[in-house]
Scaffold this motif. Structure first.
Motif, short mmCIF file in Angstrom:
data_model
loop_
_atom_site.label_atom_id
_atom_site.label_comp_id
_atom_site.label_asym_id
_atom_site.label_seq_id
_atom_site.Cartn_x
_atom_site.Cartn_y
_atom_site.Cartn_z
N ALA A 108 46.91 33.08 35.31
CA ALA A 108 47.92 33.58 36.26
C ALA A 108 47.32 33.72 37.65
O ALA A 108 47.95 33.36 38.65
N TYR A 109 46.10 34.23 37.73
CA TYR A 109 45.42 34.38 39.02
C TYR A 109 45.17 33.01 39.67
O TYR A 109 45.44 32.82 40.86
N ALA A 110 44.68 32.06 38.87
CA ALA A 110 44.41 30.72 39.40
C ALA A 110 45.69 30.04 39.89
O ALA A 110 45.70 29.39 40.95
N ALA A 111 46.77 30.19 39.14
CA ALA A 111 48.05 29.60 39.55
C ALA A 111 48.53 30.23 40.85
O ALA A 111 49.04 29.54 41.74
N THR B 122 49.85 38.35 37.29
CA THR B 122 48.40 38.53 37.38
C THR B 122 48.02 39.99 37.19
O THR B 122 47.12 40.31 36.41
N CYS B 123 48.71 40.87 37.88
CA CYS B 123 48.42 42.31 37.76
C CYS B 123 48.70 42.82 36.35
O CYS B 123 47.89 43.57 35.78
N ALA B 124 49.82 42.42 35.79
CA ALA B 124 50.19 42.89 34.45
C ALA B 124 49.23 42.39 33.38
O ALA B 124 48.79 43.15 32.51
N THR B 125 48.87 41.12 33.44
CA THR B 125 47.96 40.59 32.43
C THR B 125 46.53 41.11 32.62
O THR B 125 45.82 41.32 31.64
N THR B 126 46.14 41.35 33.86
CA THR B 126 44.82 41.95 34.10
C THR B 126 44.78 43.36 33.54
O THR B 126 43.81 43.74 32.86
N ALA B 127 45.82 44.14 33.78
CA ALA B 127 45.88 45.50 33.23
C ALA B 127 45.90 45.47 31.71
O ALA B 127 45.20 46.26 31.05
N ILE C 73 43.06 47.21 29.35
CA ILE C 73 43.44 48.24 28.38
C ILE C 73 43.09 47.82 26.96
O ILE C 73 42.49 48.58 26.20
N THR C 74 43.44 46.60 26.60
CA THR C 74 43.13 46.11 25.26
C THR C 74 41.63 45.99 25.06
O THR C 74 41.11 46.34 23.99
N GLY C 75 40.94 45.55 26.08
CA GLY C 75 39.48 45.43 25.98
C GLY C 75 38.79 46.77 25.83
O GLY C 75 37.84 46.90 25.07
N VAL C 76 39.26 47.77 26.55
CA VAL C 76 38.68 49.12 26.44
C VAL C 76 38.94 49.67 25.04
O VAL C 76 38.05 50.24 24.41
N LEU D 79 40.89 36.74 47.15
CA LEU D 79 39.73 36.07 46.58
C LEU D 79 38.64 37.04 46.14
O LEU D 79 37.77 36.66 45.35
N ALA D 80 38.69 38.27 46.61
CA ALA D 80 37.70 39.26 46.18
C ALA D 80 37.84 39.58 44.69
O ALA D 80 36.87 40.04 44.06
N ALA D 81 38.98 39.32 44.11
CA ALA D 81 39.17 39.56 42.68
C ALA D 81 38.61 38.43 41.82
O ALA D 81 38.35 38.61 40.63
N ALA D 82 38.39 37.27 42.41
CA ALA D 82 37.97 36.08 41.66
C ALA D 82 36.69 36.27 40.85
O ALA D 82 36.67 35.90 39.67
N PRO D 83 35.63 36.82 41.42
CA PRO D 83 34.40 36.94 40.62
C PRO D 83 34.59 37.82 39.38
O PRO D 83 34.03 37.54 38.32
N PHE D 84 35.40 38.85 39.50
CA PHE D 84 35.61 39.76 38.37
C PHE D 84 36.48 39.12 37.30
O PHE D 84 36.25 39.31 36.11
N LEU D 85 37.49 38.37 37.73
CA LEU D 85 38.33 37.67 36.76
C LEU D 85 37.53 36.59 36.04
O LEU D 85 37.64 36.43 34.81
#
Length: 122
Positions: free
Chosen positions: A20-23, A52-57, A61-64, A99-105
């Motif tokens: 989603a972020y890449a798109a 992007t925001c929803a899937t990142t959240a 959450i699921t990862g935690v 683009l500051a979010a890219a490295p973390f994604l």
């Protein structure tokens, strides 16, 4: 005795967030370079941003909940994603913050693909 539910596997959510972020970045870059005119359907960029925001959240959450280290790797991406609407969209700052979010994604995606260490939890 009831069986404890296993948390869902988080890796697909990390992939979905990265896609989603890449798109969204690809669409934004195409609009900025005037390859695409979205004046009639500007909502697509906004919908991709929300996705992007929803899937990142959801990935965080699921990862935690499933104790995956990828969640903590992805968590800092929330800062630039949350700041984007408040920093203006017609300045040079907008793509830089995005683009500051890219490295973390990217890091979250890569870490989510590595097998996690076996745990002692049952």
């Amino acid at each position: 005795m009831t069986r404890r539910r296993e948390p869902p596997h988080a890796a697909p959510l990390f992939t979905t967030a990265a896609v989603a972020y890449a798109a969204n970045c690809a669409l934004g870059a195409a609009v900025a370079s005037r390859l695409i005119d979205t004046s009639r359907f500007r909502w697509v960029h906004h919908a991709l941003y929300i996705a992007t925001c929803a899937t990142t959240a959801a990935a965080v959450i699921t990862g935690v909940r499933s104790h995956r280290p990828a969640a903590l790797t992805l968590l800092p991406a929330a800062v630039p994603l949350a700041a984007i609407p408040y920093l203006g969209t017609h300045t040079r700052r907008h793509p830089l913050v995005a683009l500051a979010a890219a490295p973390f994604l990217l890091a979250g995606l890569l870490v989510s693909r590595t097998p996690s260490a076996p745990s002692d939890r049952k």
